[in-house]
Design a protein around this motif. Structure first.
Motif, PDB file in Angstrom:
ATOM      1  N   ARG A 238       0.860  -1.451   0.026  1.00 33.77           N
ATOM      2  CA  ARG A 238      -0.276   0.229  -0.412  1.00 33.77           C
ATOM      3  C   ARG A 238       0.570   1.337   0.134  1.00 33.77           C
ATOM      4  O   ARG A 238       0.443   2.372  -0.903  1.00 33.77           O
ATOM      5  N   ARG A 239       1.742   1.158   0.840  1.00 34.72           N
ATOM      6  CA  ARG A 239       2.192   2.227   0.764  1.00 34.72           C
ATOM      7  C   ARG A 239       3.660   2.475  -0.313  1.00 34.72           C
ATOM      8  O   ARG A 239       4.092   3.769  -1.059  1.00 34.72           O
ATOM      9  N   ALA A 240       4.099   1.175  -0.870  1.00 38.06           N
ATOM     10  CA  ALA A 240       4.617   0.915  -2.013  1.00 38.06           C
ATOM     11  C   ALA A 240       3.660   2.052  -3.249  1.00 38.06           C
ATOM     12  O   ALA A 240       4.466   2.819  -4.041  1.00 38.06           O
ATOM     13  N   ARG A 241       2.968   1.515  -3.026  1.00 42.14           N
ATOM     14  CA  ARG A 241       2.232   2.334  -4.546  1.00 42.14           C
ATOM     15  C   ARG A 241       1.560   3.390  -4.363  1.00 42.14           C
ATOM     16  O   ARG A 241       1.181   4.312  -5.233  1.00 42.14           O
ATOM     17  N   ALA A 242       1.085   4.195  -2.811  1.00 41.66           N
ATOM     18  CA  ALA A 242       0.710   5.544  -2.622  1.00 41.66           C
ATOM     19  C   ALA A 242       2.313   6.052  -2.678  1.00 41.66           C
ATOM     20  O   ALA A 242       2.781   7.371  -3.425  1.00 41.66           O
ATOM     21  N   ALA A 243       3.514   5.686  -2.433  1.00 34.52           N
ATOM     22  CA  ALA A 243       4.702   6.447  -2.981  1.00 34.52           C
ATOM     23  C   ALA A 243       4.634   6.854  -4.780  1.00 34.52           C
ATOM     24  O   ALA A 243       5.505   7.341  -5.304  1.00 34.52           O
ATOM     25  N   GLU A 244       4.972   5.774  -5.510  1.00 35.22           N
ATOM     26  CA  GLU A 244       4.223   5.580  -6.723  1.00 35.22           C
ATOM     27  C   GLU A 244       3.196   6.961  -7.310  1.00 35.22           C
ATOM     28  O   GLU A 244       3.349   7.521  -8.361  1.00 35.22           O
ATOM     29  N   LEU A 245       2.139   6.834  -6.379  1.00 34.56           N
ATOM     30  CA  LEU A 245       1.073   7.538  -6.944  1.00 34.56           C
ATOM     31  C   LEU A 245       1.178   9.680  -6.741  1.00 34.56           C
ATOM     32  O   LEU A 245       0.738   9.795  -6.951  1.00 34.56           O
ATOM     33  N   ALA A 246       1.801   9.134  -5.717  1.00 38.50           N
ATOM     34  CA  ALA A 246       2.479  10.922  -5.025  1.00 38.50           C
ATOM     35  C   ALA A 246       2.635  12.205  -5.731  1.00 38.50           C
ATOM     36  O   ALA A 246       2.278  12.944  -5.902  1.00 38.50           O
ATOM     37  N   GLN A 485      18.500   2.184  -1.135  1.00 42.86           N
ATOM     38  CA  GLN A 485      18.465   2.862  -0.358  1.00 42.86           C
ATOM     39  C   GLN A 485      18.278   4.153  -0.331  1.00 42.86           C
ATOM     40  O   GLN A 485      17.291   4.699  -0.410  1.00 42.86           O
ATOM     41  N   ILE A 486      18.755   4.173  -1.662  1.00 34.69           N
ATOM     42  CA  ILE A 486      18.113   5.164  -2.607  1.00 34.69           C
ATOM     43  C   ILE A 486      16.868   5.786  -2.910  1.00 34.69           C
ATOM     44  O   ILE A 486      16.329   6.641  -2.584  1.00 34.69           O
ATOM     45  N   LYS A 487      16.058   4.383  -3.906  1.00 36.90           N
ATOM     46  CA  LYS A 487      14.688   4.728  -4.070  1.00 36.90           C
ATOM     47  C   LYS A 487      13.684   4.294  -2.389  1.00 36.90           C
ATOM     48  O   LYS A 487      12.843   5.160  -2.923  1.00 36.90           O
ATOM     49  N   ALA A 488      13.950   4.149  -1.600  1.00 38.31           N
ATOM     50  CA  ALA A 488      13.378   3.861  -0.671  1.00 38.31           C
ATOM     51  C   ALA A 488      13.332   5.695  -0.250  1.00 38.31           C
ATOM     52  O   ALA A 488      12.662   6.104   0.869  1.00 38.31           O
ATOM     53  N   ALA A 489      14.418   6.306  -0.380  1.00 37.21           N
ATOM     54  CA  ALA A 489      14.726   7.671   0.122  1.00 37.21           C
ATOM     55  C   ALA A 489      13.616   9.290  -0.063  1.00 37.21           C
ATOM     56  O   ALA A 489      12.975   9.488   0.339  1.00 37.21           O
ATOM     57  N   PHE A 490      13.350   8.285  -1.641  1.00 34.19           N
ATOM     58  CA  PHE A 490      12.892   9.349  -2.336  1.00 34.19           C
ATOM     59  C   PHE A 490      11.354   8.625  -1.557  1.00 34.19           C
ATOM     60  O   PHE A 490      10.436   9.600  -2.230  1.00 34.19           O
ATOM     61  N   ALA A 491      11.137   7.310  -2.023  1.00 34.53           N
ATOM     62  CA  ALA A 491       9.834   7.286  -1.230  1.00 34.53           C
ATOM     63  C   ALA A 491       9.453   8.001   0.222  1.00 34.53           C
ATOM     64  O   ALA A 491       8.037   8.245   0.156  1.00 34.53           O
ATOM     65  N   LEU A 536      23.165   7.624  -9.241  1.00 31.77           N
ATOM     66  CA  LEU A 536      22.266   7.034  -9.099  1.00 31.77           C
ATOM     67  C   LEU A 536      21.333   8.087  -7.704  1.00 31.77           C
ATOM     68  O   LEU A 536      19.912   8.244  -8.336  1.00 31.77           O
ATOM     69  N   VAL A 537      21.561   8.903  -6.912  1.00 33.80           N
ATOM     70  CA  VAL A 537      20.183   9.605  -6.851  1.00 33.80           C
ATOM     71  C   VAL A 537      20.081  10.907  -7.462  1.00 33.80           C
ATOM     72  O   VAL A 537      18.503  10.733  -7.758  1.00 33.80           O
ATOM     73  N   SER A 538      20.838  11.266  -8.561  1.00 33.59           N
ATOM     74  CA  SER A 538      20.167  12.078  -9.752  1.00 33.59           C
ATOM     75  C   SER A 538      19.181  11.054 -10.572  1.00 33.59           C
ATOM     76  O   SER A 538      18.197  12.228 -11.381  1.00 33.59           O
ATOM     77  N   ARG A 539      19.450   9.350 -11.079  1.00 33.92           N
ATOM     78  CA  ARG A 539      18.826   8.651 -11.728  1.00 33.92           C
ATOM     79  C   ARG A 539      17.198   8.824 -10.777  1.00 33.92           C
ATOM     80  O   ARG A 539      16.257   8.986 -11.951  1.00 33.92           O
ATOM     81  N   GLU A 540      17.391   8.272  -9.981  1.00 36.74           N
ATOM     82  CA  GLU A 540      16.039   8.506  -9.085  1.00 36.74           C
ATOM     83  C   GLU A 540      15.209  10.158  -8.851  1.00 36.74           C
ATOM     84  O   GLU A 540      14.162  10.207  -8.962  1.00 36.74           O
ATOM     85  N   ALA A 541      16.210  10.902  -8.913  1.00 34.75           N
ATOM     86  CA  ALA A 541      15.377  12.701  -8.682  1.00 34.75           C
ATOM     87  C   ALA A 541      15.061  12.851 -10.135  1.00 34.75           C
ATOM     88  O   ALA A 541      13.503  12.883  -9.702  1.00 34.75           O
TER      89      ALA A 541
END
Length: 682
Positions: A238-246, A485-491, A536-541
């Motif tokens: 649920r929270r993973a989907r919320a992070a994608e939708l936000a 961890q980078i993906k989790a930070a942006f989530a 990696l950070v710039s790619r996720e950004a």
């Protein structure tokens, strides 16, 4: 509270007690008052005064400065010049002529209610239980059934001077009453002492709660049957989907102006959006003025299954958003007159996503969070009204009159000018100390919400707390060499603030060795953290920013060593050159998305630096043959300006790049080195 009149002190204490419990009233909702004697500083004679919570204050945190202070004789004399309900808004300006001394805070629209009701103490509150009765289709009958003649029903009337006159007449005609239920609005209670008034308020609230609870039938739930199609996803999914939708939702909600987001998957929300009646009830909109001024008249409601493919959900959201904007514009057109303020924006403030939760949006994190809290209040109101009757909010035309009230427009105009980075969400790596910490502080001071990312969890948490807590900053633990961890930070940033639109690549280490002593492990570690980590950070950004479609900024904290060839520094300087070229490459690639990429090239920042404290300072001091505690001075003396570079100076450059004045600049490196000729970029 020495120095404050006793009745005002009692009023503040009562306000705090009532405001501390969300069952009694919502944040910044309602107002309280007290009448009493004080000394006129000019004549020395006793004068009748009223202290009342001013416009925009919050009961739970009310201070003396938040009270409006008025002369009661002058306030009540306004009855003689009242021009009638069609011109009652003019009376708000007249309150200024009733002020005692400097008058304190700006009087609210409810001031007349407090002043004209013949009681020493008056509370006007917005409890969910009271509003449930106030918005029930047969609220008048239910009020009598619940309270007998001790609480009187008052039909809906917009807050203002006429409501104050009506309330005064109702109290005079019902000496047995302790208060009233205001149709579509809330409750008012009174008493001759502060204690009696508070007791009467709580009696109305708790009695209404019990009345509703006794009639609640879980087997015939007021929100209808649970729909398996909208069952909540398990929490991690649920929270993973919320992070994608936000970020998608934040971009849509920012069509007219940038917004900050908030997410909640509280049980009350998931239960509401998972039941059959939620589309009908959501479409009816909120009722209490305090609610819909923050939530808009109705939310946007998604109608896809929670586990549907993200592309499908995003496409459906864009369709629903376009329809929402069209309907909001039609709502404005139906009711606007020549005198109405311009439409403020057609984007939703609340988005309901079955199986996932609720997203809310506002001009800053607190506004977004409070909007969500108000919609939870509205859900509670709907449940209560549907339990005892049928939810029947005030008519759309009345909602429009309040939403586009000239007095509301004037209140908005009095708000302070937003800071340059208001509505922007920044993620800063290596923000637990040194340059990163200084950057985080500067961005927050300029209005940004900040995600404090650092490998040291305690340091990150400490900085986030310094910045003001959850409405201003959140801490995340990040190893920038770890993609997960980078993906989790942006989530985490998406769940906290709706997304990210300003990223500062600052995390790093420094290994200072001659070429022949530099191991392959040294080289790999240096490049993994700074070159690979920044990539990696710039790619996720970029993924987040492209999803938001709001543009953005990526700033690299590189170094003058990116262009300056110094001794015994091969690994560090090479990776800084890598970062510097990433700036050029990404500026070229991301410009089509409105994403600007720039860099800052500091000279050695010794004071407050985690890198220098971790051994780099001793190594560089040895290279240059100076004492370690003199290294900063040494660096300063080799510059043209003879000035030491501090973390705050680098933070200033980051703000210069992102604060708005350099809106057409990308691919730039700003030297912050006090003038190192060998590092000139020309």
């Amino acid at each position: 509270m020495s120095g404050i009149p006793s009745e005002a002190a009692k009023l503040i204490a009562r306000s705090h007690a009532l405001g501390a419990d969300p069952r009694n009233t919502n944040y910044a909702g309602g107002n309280t008052s007290a009448k009493g004697l004080d000394r006129d500083p000019v004549t020395g004679e006793a004068v009748d005064l009223m202290w009342v919570k001013g416009s925009g204050g919050d009961l739970g945190t009310l201070t003396e400065a938040g009270l409006a202070v008025l002369r009661l004789d002058r306030l009540r004399a306004l009855i003689g010049v009242y021009p009638g309900v069609d011109r009652e808004d003019e009376m708000v300006a007249a309150f200024d002529f009733c002020a005692h001394g400097k008058g304190g805070a700006a009087p609210s629209i409810d001031t007349a209610m407090h002043g004209l009701v013949d009681a020493a103490h008056v509370d006007h509150l917005h409890p969910d239980s009271g509003i449930a009765l106030a918005t029930a289709a047969d609220g008048e009958k239910l009020t009598a059934e619940c309270f007998g003649d001790r609480v009187v029903w008052v039909p809906w009337r917009r807050p203002g001077f006429q409501l104050g006159l009506d309330m005064a007449a109702i109290k005079a005609a019902n000496p047995q009453a302790i208060g009233c239920v205001l149709g579509g609005h809330g409750i008012t209670a009174w008493g001759e002492t502060s204690e009696e008034c508070q007791a009467n308020s709580l009696h109305i609230i708790r009695t209404a709660e019990a009345f509703i609870a006794e009639r609640f039938d879980a087997e015939r739930h007021p929100f209808g049957d649970l729909l398996p199609r909208y069952a909540p996803l398990p929490e991690p999914a649920r929270r993973a989907r919320a992070a994608e939708l936000a970020p998608v939702l934040r971009g849509l909600a920012s069509t007219d102006r940038p917004q900050v987001g908030h997410f909640t998957d509280a049980g009350v929300v998931l239960d509401f959006v998972g039941r059959a009646e939620h589309p009908r009830l959501a479409a009816l909109g909120t009722s209490c003025p305090d609610h819909f001024l923050r939530t808009k008249v109705a939310p946007l409601v998604l109608d896809t299954a929670p586990e549907a493919p993200l592309e499908e959900v995003s496409a459906r959201l864009r369709e629903l958003h376009a329809a929402y904007r069209e309907e909001y514009a039609a709502y404005y057109a139906r009711h606007a007159t020549e005198d109405s303020p311009a439409m403020r924006g057609a984007d939703p403030a609340i988005v309901l996503v079955p199986g996932i939760g609720m997203f809310s949006f506002g001009k800053d994190k607190q506004t977004a969070r409070v909007a969500g809290e108000f919609y939870v209040n509205a859900v509670n109101v709907m449940r209560g009204a549907e339990t005892v009757s049928t939810y029947a909010p005030i008519e759309e035309a009345e909602k429009f009159r309040i939403e586009y009230w000239a007095l509301e427009e004037a209140k908005l105009a009095r708000l302070p000018k937003p800071k340059p980075l208001a509505t922007r969400v920044a993620l800063v790596t290596g923000a637990g100390s040194g340059i990163g910490k200084a950057v985080a502080h500067r961005l927050a001071a300029e209005g940004a919400c900040v995600v404090v990312a650092d490998l040291n969890a305690e340091a990150a948490a400490a900085v986030a707390e310094e910045l003001g807590g959850a409405d201003r900053a959140v801490a995340v633990t990040v190893d920038v060499t770890d993609e997960a961890q980078i993906k989790a930070a942006f989530a985490a940033a998406a769940l906290a603030f709706g997304g990210v639109d300003l990223v500062v690549n600052n995390a790093g280490i420094s290994i200072s060795k001659p070429l022949l002593e530099t191991t392959a492990r040294d080289w790999d570690l240096q490049h993994d953290i700074m070159a690979r980590g920044s990539f990696l950070v710039s790619r996720e950004a970029a993924r987040t920013m492209i999803g938001q479609a709001m543009g953005g900024d990526i700033v690299y904290i590189a170094s003058k060593n990116a262009v300056f060839a110094g001794p015994n520094n091969i690994a560090y300087s090479a990776t800084k050159a890598d970062q510097a070229h990433q700036v050029r490459l990404l500026a070229s690639e991301l410009g089509d998305h409105g994403i600007r990429v720039n860099g800052v090239n500091p000279d050695g920042v010794v004071r407050g630096s985690g890198i220098f404290a971790g051994g780099w300072g001793a190594q560089r001091a040895a290279v240059y043959g100076v004492e370690e505690d003199k290294l900063g001075e040494f660096y300063a003396q080799r510059t043209l300006l003879k000035r030491e570079v501090l973390p705050e100076h680098v933070a200033n450059a980051v703000f210069a790049l992102t604060g708005g004045d350099l809106s057409h600049t990308t691919g730039l490196h700003i030297p912050v080195d006090a003038g190192v000729a060998a590092a000139f970029l020309r």
